[in-house]
Each structure stands twice: as structure tokens, then as C-alpha cells.
Design an enzyme around this catalytic site. Structure first.
Site, PDB file in Angstrom:
ATOM      1  N   TYR A 240     -91.159  27.391  71.436  1.00 49.03           N
ATOM      2  CA  TYR A 240     -92.360  28.036  71.990  1.00 49.03           C
ATOM      3  C   TYR A 240     -93.198  27.038  72.771  1.00 49.03           C
TER       4      TYR A 240
ATOM      5  N   THR B 213    -101.786  26.375  75.702  1.00 52.94           N
ATOM      6  CA  THR B 213    -102.073  26.128  74.284  1.00 52.94           C
ATOM      7  C   THR B 213    -102.146  24.635  73.971  1.00 52.94           C
ATOM      8  N   ASP B 214    -102.861  24.304  72.898  1.00 55.06           N
ATOM      9  CA  ASP B 214    -102.908  22.905  72.462  1.00 55.06           C
ATOM     10  C   ASP B 214    -101.549  22.417  71.960  1.00 55.06           C
ATOM     11  N   GLU B 215    -100.645  23.366  71.657  1.00 56.65           N
ATOM     12  CA  GLU B 215     -99.347  22.956  71.107  1.00 56.65           C
ATOM     13  C   GLU B 215     -98.519  22.151  72.100  1.00 56.65           C
TER      14      GLU B 215
ATOM     15  N   LYS C 121     -94.124  26.716  76.863  1.00 50.85           N
ATOM     16  CA  LYS C 121     -95.491  26.717  77.410  1.00 50.85           C
ATOM     17  C   LYS C 121     -95.731  25.452  78.240  1.00 50.85           C
TER      18      LYS C 121
ATOM     19  N   PRO D 129     -97.388  33.727  51.523  1.00 50.73           N
ATOM     20  CA  PRO D 129     -96.395  32.669  51.736  1.00 50.73           C
ATOM     21  C   PRO D 129     -96.956  31.478  52.524  1.00 50.73           C
TER      22      PRO D 129
ATOM     23  N   ALA E  29     -99.605  36.839  79.312  1.00 52.17           N
ATOM     24  CA  ALA E  29     -98.330  37.381  78.826  1.00 52.17           C
ATOM     25  C   ALA E  29     -97.409  36.264  78.390  1.00 52.17           C
TER      26      ALA E  29
ATOM     27  N   THR F 151     -94.190  44.620  74.380  1.00 52.28           N
ATOM     28  CA  THR F 151     -93.178  44.142  73.435  1.00 52.28           C
ATOM     29  C   THR F 151     -93.676  44.506  72.037  1.00 52.28           C
TER      30      THR F 151
ATOM     31  N   ILE G   9     -93.480  40.805  83.367  1.00 54.58           N
ATOM     32  CA  ILE G   9     -93.856  39.786  84.362  1.00 54.58           C
ATOM     33  C   ILE G   9     -92.614  39.115  84.969  1.00 54.58           C
TER      34      ILE G   9
ATOM     35  N   ASN H 172    -106.593  30.659  67.805  1.00 53.62           N
ATOM     36  CA  ASN H 172    -107.615  31.708  67.828  1.00 53.62           C
ATOM     37  C   ASN H 172    -107.520  32.563  66.568  1.00 53.62           C
TER      38      ASN H 172
ATOM     39  N   ILE I 279    -105.278  38.122  72.370  1.00 49.68           N
ATOM     40  CA  ILE I 279    -106.365  37.500  73.143  1.00 49.68           C
ATOM     41  C   ILE I 279    -106.611  38.269  74.442  1.00 49.68           C
TER      42      ILE I 279
ATOM     43  N   GLU J  39     -94.334  35.267  74.980  1.00 48.06           N
ATOM     44  CA  GLU J  39     -93.888  35.315  73.594  1.00 48.06           C
ATOM     45  C   GLU J  39     -94.681  34.224  72.915  1.00 48.06           C
ATOM     46  N   SER J  40     -95.377  34.559  71.819  1.00 49.45           N
ATOM     47  CA  SER J  40     -96.383  33.620  71.322  1.00 49.45           C
ATOM     48  C   SER J  40     -96.166  33.130  69.885  1.00 49.45           C
TER      49      SER J  40
HETATM   50  P1  NAD Z   1     -99.703  38.107  71.620  1.00 44.64           P
HETATM   51  O1  NAD Z   1     -98.299  37.842  71.180  1.00 44.64           O
HETATM   52  O2  NAD Z   1    -100.663  38.760  70.690  1.00 44.64           O
HETATM   53  O3  NAD Z   1     -99.670  39.015  72.950  1.00 44.64           O
HETATM   54  C1  NAD Z   1     -98.774  38.800  73.989  1.00 44.64           C
HETATM   55  C2  NAD Z   1     -98.824  40.007  74.920  1.00 44.64           C
HETATM   56  O4  NAD Z   1     -97.957  39.738  76.030  1.00 44.64           O
HETATM   57  C3  NAD Z   1     -98.331  41.305  74.280  1.00 44.64           C
HETATM   58  O5  NAD Z   1     -99.194  42.380  74.628  1.00 44.64           O
HETATM   59  C4  NAD Z   1     -96.954  41.515  74.892  1.00 44.64           C
HETATM   60  O6  NAD Z   1     -96.575  42.878  74.995  1.00 44.64           O
HETATM   61  C5  NAD Z   1     -97.129  40.867  76.255  1.00 44.64           C
HETATM   62  N1  NAD Z   1     -95.860  40.411  76.850  1.00 44.64           N
HETATM   63  C6  NAD Z   1     -94.902  39.667  76.251  1.00 44.64           C
HETATM   64  N2  NAD Z   1     -93.880  39.466  77.100  1.00 44.64           N
HETATM   65  C7  NAD Z   1     -94.219  40.069  78.272  1.00 44.64           C
HETATM   66  C8  NAD Z   1     -93.580  40.196  79.529  1.00 44.64           C
HETATM   67  N3  NAD Z   1     -92.370  39.667  79.761  1.00 44.64           N
HETATM   68  N4  NAD Z   1     -94.224  40.869  80.516  1.00 44.64           N
HETATM   69  C9  NAD Z   1     -95.446  41.416  80.297  1.00 44.64           C
HETATM   70  N5  NAD Z   1     -96.089  41.350  79.116  1.00 44.64           N
HETATM   71  C10 NAD Z   1     -95.472  40.682  78.118  1.00 44.64           C
HETATM   72  O7  NAD Z   1    -100.252  36.711  72.140  1.00 44.64           O
HETATM   73  P2  NAD Z   1    -101.720  36.077  72.032  1.00 44.64           P
HETATM   74  O8  NAD Z   1    -101.864  35.427  70.715  1.00 44.64           O
HETATM   75  O9  NAD Z   1    -102.708  37.083  72.487  1.00 44.64           O
HETATM   76  O10 NAD Z   1    -101.598  34.908  73.117  1.00 44.64           O
HETATM   77  C11 NAD Z   1    -101.880  35.174  74.495  1.00 44.64           C
HETATM   78  C12 NAD Z   1    -101.679  33.885  75.283  1.00 44.64           C
HETATM   79  O11 NAD Z   1    -102.512  32.872  74.772  1.00 44.64           O
HETATM   80  C13 NAD Z   1    -100.245  33.334  75.204  1.00 44.64           C
HETATM   81  O12 NAD Z   1     -99.906  32.849  76.475  1.00 44.64           O
HETATM   82  C14 NAD Z   1    -100.347  32.204  74.197  1.00 44.64           C
HETATM   83  O13 NAD Z   1     -99.389  31.209  74.477  1.00 44.64           O
HETATM   84  C15 NAD Z   1    -101.757  31.718  74.429  1.00 44.64           C
HETATM   85  N6  NAD Z   1    -102.439  31.090  73.277  1.00 44.64           N
HETATM   86  C16 NAD Z   1    -102.526  31.746  72.084  1.00 44.64           C
HETATM   87  C17 NAD Z   1    -103.237  31.161  71.032  1.00 44.64           C
HETATM   88  C18 NAD Z   1    -103.388  31.854  69.692  1.00 44.64           C
HETATM   89  O14 NAD Z   1    -103.965  31.273  68.770  1.00 44.64           O
HETATM   90  N7  NAD Z   1    -102.937  33.097  69.529  1.00 44.64           N
HETATM   91  C19 NAD Z   1    -103.826  29.920  71.207  1.00 44.64           C
HETATM   92  C20 NAD Z   1    -103.716  29.265  72.444  1.00 44.64           C
HETATM   93  C21 NAD Z   1    -103.027  29.880  73.464  1.00 44.64           C
HETATM   94  O1  TDX Z   2     -96.656  32.867  56.754  1.00 49.04           O
HETATM   95  C1  TDX Z   2     -97.137  31.832  57.231  1.00 49.04           C
HETATM   96  N1  TDX Z   2     -97.421  30.780  56.408  1.00 49.04           N
HETATM   97  C2  TDX Z   2     -97.926  29.592  56.860  1.00 49.04           C
HETATM   98  O2  TDX Z   2     -98.146  28.663  56.071  1.00 49.04           O
HETATM   99  C3  TDX Z   2     -97.433  31.690  58.634  1.00 49.04           C
HETATM  100  C4  TDX Z   2     -97.167  32.813  59.584  1.00 49.04           C
HETATM  101  C5  TDX Z   2     -97.961  30.491  59.076  1.00 49.04           C
HETATM  102  N2  TDX Z   2     -98.177  29.461  58.224  1.00 49.04           N
HETATM  103  C6  TDX Z   2     -98.735  28.187  58.753  1.00 49.04           C
HETATM  104  C7  TDX Z   2     -97.989  27.598  59.935  1.00 49.04           C
HETATM  105  C8  TDX Z   2     -99.086  26.902  60.708  1.00 49.04           C
HETATM  106  O3  TDX Z   2     -99.300  25.601  60.181  1.00 49.04           O
HETATM  107  O4  TDX Z   2    -100.046  28.478  59.246  1.00 49.04           O
HETATM  108  C9  TDX Z   2    -100.332  27.746  60.452  1.00 49.04           C
HETATM  109  C10 TDX Z   2    -100.646  28.716  61.556  1.00 49.04           C
HETATM  110  O5  TDX Z   2     -99.461  29.407  61.871  1.00 49.04           O
HETATM  111  P1  TDX Z   2     -99.410  30.529  63.008  1.00 49.04           P
HETATM  112  O6  TDX Z   2    -100.446  31.561  62.723  1.00 49.04           O
HETATM  113  O7  TDX Z   2     -97.988  30.960  63.170  1.00 49.04           O
HETATM  114  O8  TDX Z   2     -99.948  29.710  64.282  1.00 49.04           O
HETATM  115  P2  TDX Z   2     -99.429  28.385  65.006  1.00 49.04           P
HETATM  116  O9  TDX Z   2     -98.011  28.108  64.713  1.00 49.04           O
HETATM  117  O10 TDX Z   2    -100.431  27.309  64.697  1.00 49.04           O
HETATM  118  O11 TDX Z   2     -99.547  28.841  66.558  1.00 49.04           O
HETATM  119  C11 TDX Z   2    -100.707  29.580  67.002  1.00 49.04           C
HETATM  120  O12 TDX Z   2    -101.633  28.723  67.640  1.00 49.04           O
HETATM  121  C12 TDX Z   2    -101.289  28.206  68.895  1.00 49.04           C
HETATM  122  C13 TDX Z   2    -100.317  30.714  67.936  1.00 49.04           C
HETATM  123  O13 TDX Z   2     -99.386  31.574  67.299  1.00 49.04           O
HETATM  124  C14 TDX Z   2     -99.760  30.195  69.238  1.00 49.04           C
HETATM  125  O14 TDX Z   2     -99.477  31.249  70.132  1.00 49.04           O
HETATM  126  C15 TDX Z   2    -100.807  29.273  69.852  1.00 49.04           C
HETATM  127  O15 TDX Z   2    -100.288  28.690  71.012  1.00 49.04           O
END
Ligand code: NAD
Ligand code: TDX
Length: 339
Positions: free
Chosen positions: A153, A125-127, A157, A208, A82, A36, A60, A183, A12, A84-85
């Protein structure tokens, strides 16, 4: 205006950097990222040489490095992506989630306190709200829904969110928080549901699906999330939380079947595997507040967004094939071998 974007080499964050550089050519955008396993510098290659963009590799949690960067850049706005997501990784090994997601947030806000800031924005996040039952479609998460987390996780958050609100109340730090639903879109790391299924299907590998695949997520195209954050940092009220989501609930199994169909792959690739521990059943966001206060509405319909996303993965095979050919192989073996 100088904006520090942490985690900008991830999914994102990188989309947000592209959005900001495109929309505000007079802003300076500084990306701080540790790179990472989830961070990819190749993602940022198209903007690396832009005069108003700077990439800094750093953690960070590294107070000295973060303070030095603030000293140099004197940012007006910080957007903290930033983290771990990945939920599955947090179940396997929570430690780094607490370190980066909580302690890293503290370091970033301490730097904001010392150097002054117009806005510190926490991407949450909504989680943090836990989950909702499948048989109550009338229930949605609002900003006042109690925090009730399930995984290491989401707990990390939620802890960070509480710390952000505490820094506002105690020190008057001008903060905001956004809590977004799932997203999807370009540059999504292939350990997450949608890109993993696209990559596996293209390689004719099993798909899977955890449990029965009935868990529901509320999917939002990543650009819509970036536009919402842009609005919140410029026009959102200090000390406030904004939910972001698009009323687009889908069961996992329906998404996987849709991907099979779009790629012309047989559903026989679907493999039901052991469920995720503590698996949240359903997420659903009520975005009324950001709509009524800031006029935000999602622009991309899921039917279009998923086709654009699939097309992107077809056109950018090198991006994800490089990722899944490296260290990621070990993760995949560990996570799915005995499932
Ligand atoms: P991502 O895992 O794709 O990216 C995380 C980035 O943060 C990476 O580039 C990684 O190198 C960097 N990072 C990790 N640890 C770090 C540290 N200690 N210092 C500096 N950089 C560091 O994550 P994403 O899916 O892009 O999510 C971004 C943010 O949005 C997160 O805070 C996540 O909780 C939040 N979020 C994600 C989703 C989703 O659907 N992916 C939804 C809601 C909220
Ligand atoms: O192999 C898989 N099989 C499967 O059934 C994986 C990777 C996931 N799943 C399921 C688990 C969840 O119900 O799919 C759904 C989505 O899983 P993820 O893509 O791991 O997302 P989720 O756990 O919903 O979390 C995501 O949305 C909220 C992001 O990873 C988070 O960073 C964000 O905060």
C-alpha cells in the site's frame, strides 16, 4: 468553480464533500467513485439531490470514462482521494493497489493535462516515509524525510507521489500533495482500527490487537484533514508537498482500552493476535510547513474527537451494521480466523 473529488464515497472523501458543499455553496462538486467494497453511496444520500452536486460511478483507471467526464465538467480543481487504502488487504493482494493507486493517478493527471486545470491535488499519506523507532520521540517526518516504504500500500502511494511530482516538473502540471497521518471520525470503514474496535466491542466480540499493541499512530480528526486540504488547494504552492498531522501520538493498545472504557466494556475482550507483516512501528508528522505557510492547525482534540466518533457509531448503527453483515464477513473470516 468545479471540483472533481475522486473516491468521495469513501471515508475521507465523503467528509471532504460535506465540508466543501457547506463552505462553498457556489462551487459545483462532482464525485467520481467506483464504489468498491469501501465506497458507500448511502453515505452521500444527504447531498445526492443538491443542485450543485453530481455523483458519477466510474473507475479512475478507465481513461475513456475519465476523459468523457472532464469533457463534460471542465473541472478547475481535481482532488484525488480514490485509492485502495487498507494496508492488510495490500499484504494479501497487492495488484489492485498498484492499478488504482498508481495507474489511476496517471489517468487522472493525463486528463488534467489534456483539458487544463488550476490544481491537481494528490491525497497521500505519512506511510510513504516508512516508520520511526519508539525510543526516539524527538524524530518526526518532515516533507524532506526520504521515502522509505514498508507495505505494498505505502509503496503504491509513494510511487504515485513521485509520478505527481514528475508531471509537475516535466509537463508543468499545477499539482500539490498532502501527506496526512491516521484519520478517525464518522464514516470510517469498519476494517480500520478505531471503527473495528468500536463495532466489535458493541457486539461483545474479541478486539484483535496486533502484536503487543505498542505501535504508535498520530491521529487526526477527519474534519481537520479536510480543512487542511481545502487550504492547500486554494492557497498552497504548486509543486509542493504539505505534511498534515496533529502531534497526537497514541499506542494502539491505549486506544483500544479507551474505547472499552467509553463503551463500558471489559478489557478482557482484548485478544492479542499475530502481528501484521512488516508492521510499521511509529508514525509522527511534523506539520510546521502547513502551519507557518498556510496557518493550519488542528482544531479537534483527541479526547473530544474520539467521544464524538464513538457517539456517531452509536447513533448510526445501520450504516456500519449493513457493511459488516455483507461481503465484509468473508474478509473478516479470512483475515482473523487463524491469527
Ligand atoms: P477509503 O478506502 O475509505 O475510500 C476509498 C474510496 O475510493 C472508496 O469510496 C472507493 O470506492 C474509491 N475507489 C477505490 N478505487 C477506485 C477506483 N479505481 N476508481 C474510483 N474510485 C475508487 O479510503 P480513505 O480512508 O477515505 O482514504 C482516502 C485517501 O486518503 C486515500 O488516497 C488514502 O491513501 C489517503 N489517506 C488516508 C488516511 C486514513 O487514515 N484513512 C490517512 C492519510 C491518507
Ligand atoms: O484489527 C486490527 N488490529 C490492530 O492492532 C487493525 C485493523 C489494526 N491494528 C493496528 C495496525 C496499526 O498499527 O492498528 C494500527 C492502525 O491500523 P489501520 O487502522 O489499519 O491503519 P494504518 O495501517 O495505520 O493505515 C491508516 O493510516 C494511514 C490508513 O488505513 C491508511 O490508508 C493511511 O494511509
Amino acid at each position: 468553480m468545479t471540483v472533481i473529488v475522486t473516491g468521495g464515497a469513501g471515508f475521507i472523501g465523503s467528509n471532504f464533500i460535506f465540508h466543501m458543499l457547506g463552505k462553498y455553496p457556489d462551487y459545483r462538486i462532482v464525485c467520481l467513485d467506483k464504489l468498491t467494497y469501501a465506497g458507500n453511496l448511502s453515505t452521500l444520500a444527504p447531498v445526492m439531490d443538491e443542485p450543485n452536486f453530481r455523483f458519477v460511478r466510474g473507475d479512475i483507471c478507465d481513461r475513456e470514462a475519465v476523459f468523457k467526464l472532464f469533457e463534460e465538467e471542465k473541472p478547475d480543481i481535481v482532488v484525488n482521494f480514490a485509492a485502495e487504502s487498507h494496508v492488510d488487504r495490500s499484504i494479501e493482494d497487492p495488484g489492485v493497489f498498484l492499478q488504482t493507486n498508481i495507474m489511476g493517478t496517471q489517468v487522472m493527471m493525463d486528463a488534467c493535462r489534456k483539458y487544463g486545470i488550476r490544481r491537481y491535488h494528490q491525497v497521500s499519506t505519512d506511510e510513504v516515509y516508512g516508520d520511526l523507532p519508539l525510543d526516539r520521540p524527538d524524530l518526526l517526518f518532515t516533507e524532506t524525510t526520504p521515502l522509505h516504504t514498508s507495505s505494498p500500500y505505502s509503496s503504491s502511494k509513494a510511487a504515485a507521489d513521485l509520478l505527481v511530482l514528475a508531471y509537475h516538473r516535466t509537463y508543468g502540471l499545477p499539482v500539490s500533495i498532502s501527506r496526512c497521518s491516521n484519520n478517525y471520525g464518522p464514516y470510517h470503514f469498519p476494517e480500520k482500527l478505531i471503527p473495528l474496535m468500536i463495532a466489535n466491542a458493541l457486539n461483545d466480540k474479541p478486539l484483535p490487537v496486533y502484536g503487543q499493541g505498542l505501535n504508535v499512530r498520530d491521529w487526526l480528526y477527519v474534519e481537520d484533514h479536510c480543512k487542511a486540504i481545502d487550504l492547500v488547494i486554494h492557497k498552497g504552492r504548486e509543486g509542493e508537498v504539505y505534511n498534515i498531522g496533529g502531534h497526537n501520538e497514541m499506542a494502539n493498545i491505549d486506544i483500544v482500552k479507551l474505547i472499552c472504557k467509553a463503551l463500558g466494556k471489559p478489557e478482557s475482550l482484548i485478544a492479542y493476535v499475530a502481528d501484521r507483516k512488516g508492521h510499521d512501528m511509529r508514525y509522527a508528522i511534523d506539520p510546521t510547513k502547513i502551519h507557518t505557510e498556510l496557518g493550519w492547525l488542528p482544531e479537534t482534540k483527541f479526547a473530544d474527537g474520539i467521544q464524538k466518533t464513538i457517539a456517531w457509531y452509536l447513533e448510526n448503527r445501520t450504516w456500519w451494521e449493513t457493511i459488516i453483515s455483507g461481503e465484509y464477513q468473508n474478509y473478516y473470516e479470512r483475515m482473523y480466523k487463524d491469527r
